[in-house]
Design a protein around this motif. Sequence first.
Motif, mmCIF file in Angstrom:
data_model
loop_
_atom_site.group_PDB
_atom_site.id
_atom_site.type_symbol
_atom_site.label_atom_id
_atom_site.label_comp_id
_atom_site.label_asym_id
_atom_site.label_seq_id
_atom_site.Cartn_x
_atom_site.Cartn_y
_atom_site.Cartn_z
ATOM 1 N N UNK A 164 0.804 -1.236 0.000
ATOM 2 C CA UNK A 164 0.000 0.000 0.000
ATOM 3 C C UNK A 164 0.828 1.272 0.000
ATOM 4 N N UNK A 165 2.128 1.165 0.240
ATOM 5 C CA UNK A 165 2.954 2.371 0.273
ATOM 6 C C UNK A 165 3.802 2.527 -0.983
ATOM 7 N N UNK A 166 3.434 1.821 -2.024
ATOM 8 C CA UNK A 166 4.239 1.885 -3.250
ATOM 9 C C UNK A 166 3.389 2.092 -4.496
ATOM 10 N N UNK A 167 4.060 2.479 -5.569
ATOM 11 C CA UNK A 167 3.480 2.525 -6.915
ATOM 12 C C UNK A 167 2.158 3.246 -6.984
ATOM 13 N N UNK A 168 1.272 2.674 -7.757
ATOM 14 C CA UNK A 168 0.009 3.338 -8.050
ATOM 15 C C UNK A 168 -0.843 3.527 -6.799
ATOM 16 N N UNK A 169 -0.769 2.550 -5.898
ATOM 17 C CA UNK A 169 -1.561 2.659 -4.667
ATOM 18 C C UNK A 169 -1.212 3.952 -3.936
ATOM 19 N N UNK A 170 0.072 4.231 -3.910
ATOM 20 C CA UNK A 170 0.525 5.411 -3.186
ATOM 21 C C UNK A 170 0.095 6.699 -3.902
ATOM 22 N N UNK A 171 0.254 6.686 -5.209
ATOM 23 C CA UNK A 171 -0.100 7.894 -5.986
ATOM 24 C C UNK A 171 -1.584 8.227 -5.821
ATOM 25 N N UNK A 172 -2.374 7.171 -5.566
ATOM 26 C CA UNK A 172 -3.810 7.406 -5.408
ATOM 27 C C UNK A 172 -4.084 8.310 -4.218
ATOM 28 N N UNK A 173 -3.109 8.458 -3.329
ATOM 29 C CA UNK A 173 -3.318 9.308 -2.158
ATOM 30 C C UNK A 173 -3.091 10.792 -2.462
ATOM 31 N N UNK A 174 -2.684 11.117 -3.701
ATOM 32 C CA UNK A 174 -2.299 12.511 -3.947
ATOM 33 C C UNK A 174 -3.453 13.487 -3.730
ATOM 34 N N UNK A 175 -4.661 13.071 -4.158
ATOM 35 C CA UNK A 175 -5.813 13.976 -3.981
ATOM 36 C C UNK A 175 -6.077 14.216 -2.505
#
Length: 461
Positions: free
Chosen positions: A104-115
């Motif tokens: 959950x702290x890597x790749x796309x999963x992490x980027x999903x937290x940007x908003x």
Amino acid sequence: MTLPPSPSTPPLVQMLQWIARPMALMEDYTRRYGDCFTLPVGRNFGSVVFVSHPQAMQEILSDSKHWEAPGEFNEIFAPILGKHSVITVSGARHQRQRQLLMPPFHGERMRAYSQLIEKVTEQVMSQWRQDEPFCVRSSTQAIALRVILKAVFGLDEGPRGQQLEHLLAALLDETSSPFSAGILYFPILQRDLGPLTPWGNFLRRQRETDKLIYEEIQERREHPDPTRTDILSLLMAAQDEAGESMTDVELHDELMTLLVAGHETTATALAWALYWIHKLPSVRERLLEELDSLGDDPDPNTIFRLPYLSAVCAETLRIYPVAMLTFPRVVKVPLSLMGYDLKPGTVVIGSIYLTHRREDLYPEPEQFKPERFLERQFSAYEYLPFGGGSRRCIGLAFAQFEMKVVLAKILSRVQLKLADNREVRPTRRGLVTAPDSSIRLVMMGQRQEKMPVSQTVASVG
Ligand code: HEM
């Protein structure tokens, strides 16, 4: 066996110095003894060898044949995180928990937290009032805590999220002074002598925090929702080889670990970054030029790759690393390290702080110079704010991503300046470091984009 040198000062005195002023002590011992020295700061004043040379860092962190990183040696964290945390467990169990926690702290999963990161940053910024100084670390702590609460539980608003936010912040403040940190080093002092004593107060807040976490776990067990993607749901769905799921206590300890490790450090790093950016006009100017070149509403992946912003974040974590040390590593078989013959069981700690202050790697190490990271590449053992090897920080990418998104949002929206011109230095905060006094910024107004940067640079003072 010959341990690296240690002064003849009584161990209790050295321990107290270590608790009160760890960074000054490490610098002092480096001046006296060089790259390796021994301090009696282990369990029951046990000897701990401190190293900082990149070659030693590489050996202790990457050579798992001769070195291990047992969780029992991190028991100082157990009163806060528990005995089932990824930090306090060892061997196969440690590896399994890491594998569970890392995705959950890597790749796309992490980027999903940007908003989410942007939204929370905006919420906190909306509380700043023009011309009124505010404490930067309180703001960055609110941002980092809300972000990690949402990532871990999927909750940031609502009464439980707000109560947890308030309690966790208070709980960590409780262990932040050198005196309270001292209690962590002396388990005999960990006694409940009533709500007016620091430890008594800590225990009461901890019970309140635990109650909320267990209530959340209970509610999830009663009303499972397979569509949820937060980390608690992920941990609850996980099973070991024997098909066993995690118990409530195991879940609790893992959640506390992520909540604590996932916000204290990032909050401090962000506060330092904002300090340096506003202390040094040339840094701010160059950063704004880079951010303005992106146009409106830039993509978070583009922000993440910005060279100068990356260099500013890297230099922030170099000059005053939030985690001064790696977790302890322990010798498995007789070996030689930097000319010292060490026997199995010898405890060695990597001083990230000292490595980052080596003149041979970082000329003028006291100067904040992001350009160093544009001019040369450092190896994983020369620059290691997140440690390395089997216990390397699992939040590394997440923390860097969060720092960049928050800084980009703040800098491109508002004009800030330091409220005063005091020198701020790092000090111990619990088991990590933080600014020794409140860094205060003042908001001067909204930033009009594309205004020549030179007109917006605030004078310090
Ligand atoms: C600027 C922010 C951060 C810094 C400077 C930092 C630094 C560190 C360091 C130095 C270690 C020890 C590594 C070693 O001994 O080799 C560590 C471990 C750890 N960090 Fe971070 N960290 C940060 C943010 C985070 C975040 C955001 C999370 C979680 C979301 C996190 C979770 C952890 C965990 C769980 C461990 C223990 C890993 C293990 O025992 O296997 N950290 N961190």
